[in-house]
Each structure stands twice: as C-alpha cells, then as structure tokens.
Design an enzyme around this catalytic site. Structure first.
Site, PDB file in Angstrom:
ATOM      1  CE  LYS A 247       0.913   1.526   4.287  1.00 49.39           C
ATOM      2  NZ  LYS A 247       1.605   2.787   4.571  1.00 49.39           N
TER       3      LYS A 247
ATOM      4  CG  ASP B  78      -0.608   0.175   8.137  1.00 49.49           C
ATOM      5  OD1 ASP B  78      -1.435   1.073   8.373  1.00 49.49           O
ATOM      6  OD2 ASP B  78       0.591   0.389   7.903  1.00 49.49           O
TER       7      ASP B  78
END
Length: 289
Positions: free
Chosen positions: A10, A136
């Site tokens: 990401k 995350d």
C-alpha cells in the site's frame, strides 16, 4: 492441501496525525490505496498443529515476531484450530519500507487460512482480528482504497483513484515506525488536507490528487534520513507529477499519468537506488480476488 494468496503493498496518498491517544498510539487520518507490487503467500496444511514460517529473505523473521505467524497463531487460538500450517513468504515488497509488507502478509494469511481451515469468518470480523496484530492489517484485509481513522483500524471504503502509474524507490536503509512517532511533535506538524484528497478521488480528479498528497511524518523521517530527501528531489527532477514519502518511510513514490514518462523517471532513479519499481495502482477491493 495448498493455497496461494496475494499480499499487495500500500501507499499513503495522505497521512495525518491528529493527537496522541491514552493507549500510547496516535489518532490518525489516512487515505491509503493498494499498488501492484505484491508478496506471494503459500499456505500448506500440516497435521502437527505447529506454525512454520519459510522465506529466502534474510530480513524476514522466521518465528513469532513475524506478523504472518501472529495472524496464524491468533486464528488458531481464537477458533481452536487443531491443524497447523507452513507459511512460505515470497517477498517482492521491500522490508521496513513504509509499504505495509508485513501487515499485508498477515492479512493474506488471515484471508487464506479462513478458507483453508473452513472458518467462514465474515470479512469485517477478519478486519477486527487484523487490528489486534497491527494498525495497517485491517486495511490490508480489505485492500482497494480507503480512508483509515482511529489508529488506522477504522476503515471507510473509497472508490479507486484516477488511473496512473506509481514509481516506488526505496533507499538501502530501514526506518523504525516507532522511532519516527517518538520524534514527532504533533503540535508542530503541517496537516495535509484529507478531505480534499478524498474529494479528488471521488471526482476522479488526477491533478487534485497530485496537489493534495501529504504526509505529516515526512519532515520527521527526512530530518533523520537525508537520503530520503535526496530521492524525493531526484524523482521530482526526473519529472514525476507528484512525489511523497509513504508511511513512515523510507520509500518515496511518484505519480505519473502518462506511460511515455514512466521509463525516464524509472531509469533516472535506477542510477542511484537499487530498489525501484514501476507499478499500477490496484485501487479497487476486487483486485485481491
């Protein structure tokens, strides 16, 4: 029985830190999206009941410190699973890079073992489990593009960003997220405009997205690691449309709208940075399937 699961990296299009929380974490507001740079996780059932981590990358821990191990162990204990698993991690995402490689490996392990162990856990429940492993991991369970709040575990889905290329460049250093947050003075940072970034994505406004890239951690990491600032300057010089550090760093990414410019930026960075990637945004949650 074996299964392969994709674990994409990401990037943070926007990362703001709002305050220090009583639990020691920070209250954040982040716009994140997945890119087409991914680890491959192979899960193989074992009858012994044990969990094994296998990787050729010497920077990947092969024991309980590994987030994929933590994911398997959490599922096993929470749902009283008797079977074990061998987890082979084929790394493509650089380690300690600000790209959520470890978190994505953990998320892929949760998604894969949910099927392999026939647990049938709903995705929202998997994301809650992920939050117990790392901030995350919840986002990585869903993939795609999202606004993440809380300490990063409260996820609101967003549409895929405007189509573009992403050039990633990681210097040959690792950055400790904990060290960066410890050095952060919340009352002195420049806050990115998260709302404007979300609006640019919703309206498919590429220039607006470029104009509102922002990372409240960037000045801290740049002060600690001048080589990150150098990569940023070079990426801008070679013609990327917009440049930002991802997460706590040290990876820097540049957005490039037109393919004709990608090779020039990529080749320029390869001259002084070993780990450089030119990838597309995945952007959409379905890209994990």
């Amino acid at each position: 029985m074996k299964m392969m699961v994709k674990a994409p990296a990401k990037i943070n299009l926007s990362l703001d830190v709002l305050s220090k929380r009583p639990d020691g974490f920070h209250e954040v507001e982040m716009v994140m999206t997945t890119v087409d740079l991914a680890d491959r996780i192979e899960l193989e059932l074992v009858d012994s009941g044990s969990i094994h981590i296998l990787s050729l990358d010497r920077f990947v821990p092969g024991d309980h410190r590994n987030l994929a191990y933590k994911a398997a162990d959490l599922l096993k204990r929470r749902y009283k699973v008797k079977q074990g698993v061998a987890i082979t991690i084929q790394k493509q995402i650089p380690v300690a890079a600000g790209l959520a490689g470890g978190s994505s490996d953990a998320a892929a392990t949760l998604r894969g073992l949910n099927k392999l162990w026939n647990l049938n856990i709903p995705v929202d429940e998997l994301a809650e489990l992920g939050a117990e492993i790392g901030s995350d991991v919840s986002f990585c369970i869903y993939g795609g593009t999202a606004l993440a709040t809380g300490r990063g575990e409260v996820i609101q889905e967003l549409p895929a960003p405007p189509n573009c290329w992403v050039i990633l460049a990681k210097p040959s250093i690792g950055v400790s997220t904990a060290d960066v947050y410890r050095s952060l003075k919340v009352d002195r940072i420049t806050h990115p405009n998260t709302e404007a970034m979300v609006e640019a994505i919703r309206s498919q406004d590429y220039k607006g997205m470029c104009n509102h890239l922002g990372n409240a951690l960037e000045t801290v990491t740049l002060r600690m690691h001048p080589e990150v600032a150098h990569i940023k300057q070079q990426m801008e010089r070679f013609g990327a449309d917009a440049v930002l550090m991802s997460g706590s760093g040290p990876t820097v990414f540049g957005l490039v709208e037109y393919e004709s410019k990608v090779q020039r930026v990529y080749n320029g960075l390869r001259g002084f940075c070993d780990q450089v990637f030119a990838v597309r945004m995945l952007g959409d949650r379905n890209a994990l399937d």
